[in-house]
Scaffold this motif. Sequence first.
Motif, short mmCIF file in Angstrom:
data_model
loop_
_atom_site.label_atom_id
_atom_site.label_comp_id
_atom_site.label_asym_id
_atom_site.label_seq_id
_atom_site.Cartn_x
_atom_site.Cartn_y
_atom_site.Cartn_z
N GLU A 66 -3.59 5.15 -15.88
CA GLU A 66 -4.79 4.42 -15.51
C GLU A 66 -4.51 3.42 -14.39
O GLU A 66 -5.31 3.25 -13.46
CB GLU A 66 -5.36 3.70 -16.73
CG GLU A 66 -6.69 3.01 -16.47
CD GLU A 66 -7.27 2.39 -17.72
OE1 GLU A 66 -8.16 1.54 -17.58
OE2 GLU A 66 -6.83 2.77 -18.83
N VAL A 67 -3.35 2.77 -14.46
CA VAL A 67 -2.97 1.82 -13.40
C VAL A 67 -2.80 2.56 -12.08
O VAL A 67 -3.26 2.10 -11.03
CB VAL A 67 -1.66 1.10 -13.78
CG1 VAL A 67 -1.21 0.18 -12.64
CG2 VAL A 67 -1.84 0.30 -15.06
N ALA A 68 -2.16 3.72 -12.12
CA ALA A 68 -1.95 4.51 -10.90
C ALA A 68 -3.29 4.92 -10.29
O ALA A 68 -3.47 4.89 -9.07
CB ALA A 68 -1.10 5.73 -11.21
N LEU A 69 -4.24 5.31 -11.14
CA LEU A 69 -5.56 5.69 -10.66
C LEU A 69 -6.24 4.53 -9.94
O LEU A 69 -6.77 4.70 -8.83
CB LEU A 69 -6.43 6.16 -11.84
CG LEU A 69 -7.92 6.37 -11.53
CD1 LEU A 69 -8.10 7.48 -10.50
CD2 LEU A 69 -8.70 6.68 -12.81
N HIS A 70 -6.22 3.34 -10.54
CA HIS A 70 -6.87 2.19 -9.92
C HIS A 70 -6.13 1.73 -8.66
O HIS A 70 -6.77 1.23 -7.72
CB HIS A 70 -6.98 1.04 -10.93
CG HIS A 70 -8.11 1.22 -11.91
ND1 HIS A 70 -9.43 0.99 -11.58
CD2 HIS A 70 -8.12 1.65 -13.20
CE1 HIS A 70 -10.21 1.25 -12.62
NE2 HIS A 70 -9.43 1.65 -13.63
N LEU A 71 -4.84 1.91 -8.62
CA LEU A 71 -4.11 1.59 -7.40
C LEU A 71 -4.55 2.50 -6.27
O LEU A 71 -4.78 2.05 -5.14
CB LEU A 71 -2.60 1.72 -7.63
CG LEU A 71 -1.72 1.49 -6.39
CD1 LEU A 71 -1.90 0.07 -5.86
CD2 LEU A 71 -0.25 1.75 -6.71
N ARG A 72 -4.70 3.79 -6.56
CA ARG A 72 -5.17 4.72 -5.53
C ARG A 72 -6.56 4.35 -5.05
O ARG A 72 -6.83 4.32 -3.84
CB ARG A 72 -5.17 6.15 -6.07
CG ARG A 72 -5.79 7.16 -5.09
CD ARG A 72 -5.71 8.58 -5.59
NE ARG A 72 -6.53 8.83 -6.76
CZ ARG A 72 -7.83 9.07 -6.73
NH1 ARG A 72 -8.50 9.05 -5.59
NH2 ARG A 72 -8.50 9.32 -7.86
N LEU A 73 -7.47 4.04 -5.97
CA LEU A 73 -8.83 3.67 -5.60
C LEU A 73 -8.85 2.38 -4.78
O LEU A 73 -9.61 2.26 -3.81
CB LEU A 73 -9.70 3.50 -6.85
CG LEU A 73 -9.91 4.77 -7.69
CD1 LEU A 73 -10.69 4.45 -8.97
CD2 LEU A 73 -10.65 5.84 -6.88
N ALA A 74 -7.97 1.43 -5.13
CA ALA A 74 -7.91 0.17 -4.38
C ALA A 74 -7.41 0.42 -2.96
O ALA A 74 -7.95 -0.14 -1.99
CB ALA A 74 -6.99 -0.81 -5.10
N LEU A 75 -6.40 1.27 -2.81
CA LEU A 75 -5.88 1.56 -1.48
C LEU A 75 -6.93 2.26 -0.62
O LEU A 75 -7.06 1.97 0.57
CB LEU A 75 -4.63 2.44 -1.58
CG LEU A 75 -3.40 1.78 -2.24
CD1 LEU A 75 -2.25 2.77 -2.31
CD2 LEU A 75 -2.97 0.54 -1.48
N GLU A 76 -7.70 3.18 -1.22
CA GLU A 76 -8.76 3.85 -0.47
C GLU A 76 -9.82 2.84 -0.01
O GLU A 76 -10.32 2.93 1.11
CB GLU A 76 -9.40 4.94 -1.33
CG GLU A 76 -8.49 6.15 -1.56
CD GLU A 76 -9.09 7.19 -2.48
OE1 GLU A 76 -8.51 8.27 -2.59
OE2 GLU A 76 -10.16 6.91 -3.08
N GLU A 77 -10.11 1.87 -0.87
CA GLU A 77 -11.13 0.87 -0.52
C GLU A 77 -10.65 -0.07 0.57
O GLU A 77 -11.44 -0.55 1.39
CB GLU A 77 -11.51 0.08 -1.77
CG GLU A 77 -12.67 -0.88 -1.57
CD GLU A 77 -13.10 -1.56 -2.86
OE1 GLU A 77 -13.78 -2.60 -2.78
OE2 GLU A 77 -12.76 -1.04 -3.94
N LEU A 78 -9.33 -0.33 0.64
CA LEU A 78 -8.78 -1.27 1.61
C LEU A 78 -8.67 -0.67 3.01
O LEU A 78 -8.39 -1.39 3.97
CB LEU A 78 -7.41 -1.77 1.14
CG LEU A 78 -7.45 -2.75 -0.03
CD1 LEU A 78 -6.05 -3.01 -0.56
CD2 LEU A 78 -8.12 -4.06 0.39
N GLY A 79 -8.84 0.62 3.16
CA GLY A 79 -8.92 1.18 4.49
C GLY A 79 -7.67 1.86 5.00
O GLY A 79 -6.72 2.11 4.26
N VAL A 80 -7.68 2.14 6.31
CA VAL A 80 -6.74 3.04 6.94
C VAL A 80 -5.28 2.66 6.69
O VAL A 80 -4.45 3.50 6.33
CB VAL A 80 -7.02 3.14 8.45
CG1 VAL A 80 -7.02 1.78 9.12
CG2 VAL A 80 -6.02 4.06 9.12
#
Length: 564
Positions: A66-80
């Motif tokens: 679950e932590v890995a999933l939210h890390l991926r989503l956070a990185l996508e939200e933070l941009g390029v």
Amino acid sequence: MMKAGRVALFPLLPEFHFHRYREIVRVLLNHGLEFLFARLDPQWAPIRRFLRLPAGSVAAPSMPDEVALHLRLALEELGVTFIKLGQILSTRPDLLPPEFIRELSRLQDSVPPLPWEVIRPVIEQELGRPLEDVFAWIDPQPLASASLAQVHFARLYDGKEVVLKVQRPGVPRQVKVDLDILTAWARRVAGTRLGQYYDFVGVVDEFAFTLRNELDYRREARNAERFRRNFAGEPYLHIPEVYWQYTTQRLLVMEYLNGIKIDQFDRLRAEGYDLKRIALNSARIVIKEVLEDGFFHADPHPGNFVILPGEVIGAMDFGMVGFLRECDRADLVRLYIVSVRLDAEGIVDQLIRMGAADVHVNRKQLALDINRLLMKYANLPLKEIRAREVIEEVTPIMFRHHLRLPSNLWLLGKTLAMMEGIGLQLDPDFDVFAVSEPYVQKLTLEMFLPNRAWLEQGLQMGMEWEQFIRALPRTGLQMLEDLERREPLPLQIAGAERFMTQVHRLFIYLVFGILLAALIVALAFLLAMSPTGDWTRILLGGALFLVLGVSIGLLISMFWNRPR
């Protein structure tokens, strides 16, 4: 004064980046990643208050998936920048647990497109003239949109169809800010106990170099041209033409490939394409890139490949590529050989030789873990072994023992796994090992048989030794004369000429011995591969006996003329 005070108060926060810092923290907190800030040093209290971090320590969640999933989503939200960082980290199983590696491999770089009114001025600025002077028509609706760029379809006045890859405005500035922040944090963490174990500064520096290169579309165009040269004689791959007269650092204009995406299997079948042939062609492309050219497409997801008439594969997007030096390819072949022999100790030795494992690694435990993995695949035929499964099995071993393969080799592993996944969907009997076997055999023969590289190295070594031997008597005598003039006791070397004669003779024997050994090995290989009863086999056998005779004569000469 206010600005100077801020910089003094927050040495960790680069100047003018405060708002971006707060945005990064906000996104991480929104995704439940506040535990990342739990171990900040006490002197960071002002920074904690300025960034509005939660007070006190927060335990890390007990569900890594679950932590890995939210890390991926956070990185996508933070941009390029952070999307690209996640992609780089997905190639570093020595830094992150397997759950994070798997999740970061799924990073998606897709964002809503910018309005045409924003993109058009960028294109005209790069061209240095109005769009109507170059293009007969251009579609304001993009074909694709990512955080770094978006792609538009256009038609030239001569009727040729092209695509325009346009860099989004503000991207270089955003990347610079984010890289400044990441560099500052990496340097700060480098002073901690964790930073002494992991080279965070090195990771960020490598990432920054890669990302800055990707911002220059002229580099991507050069990559495409190199692929065109490498596959000039291969009819099963088409690389689009680059229109250099319109290509700049922020604008890439290339030939439009009108085909069917490689993962649209139903449509391919409906239009009569041979899916097995497509799978075979895709495997040939990757194997040739890796084992022959040492230069491979490192982002082979289905969106980057289309199928053209005749089962020809059209490739796109050459921003991410991998390089393999000749020594890297030789290391891969050696690792393949010891793996096929199920030699766990040999694998450990090869990993140390490649620099993937430290000399102080726990050899016994590492060999035990590798042996368990080998036993799992010991009795399986190669066609039943899946590259993706092997990589997933290897990842926890790499993390447990902090093994670090060169980033290009790990990127290669992911590329092979991705290609294999497409191949299996095209053809259930797809066997990547069967396709690669002839290339591996060819590379193995080139490694062990006399070849051009051997000859070049031998000639270079011979010239260097010849110069050394010629210069040594003169230089040595000059040094002795200088010593005799300056030393209170006379210093002389008796028999210098005789010594140099013996060195010269030893060098000649050494060169002849290497050449004869190489010739014997080559003749033996050729003799073994020749058909029984063939005249070639008889001639090779005679040549082998002749060379053996010369070798025996050389040994007798060495014994007869040995120093007495």
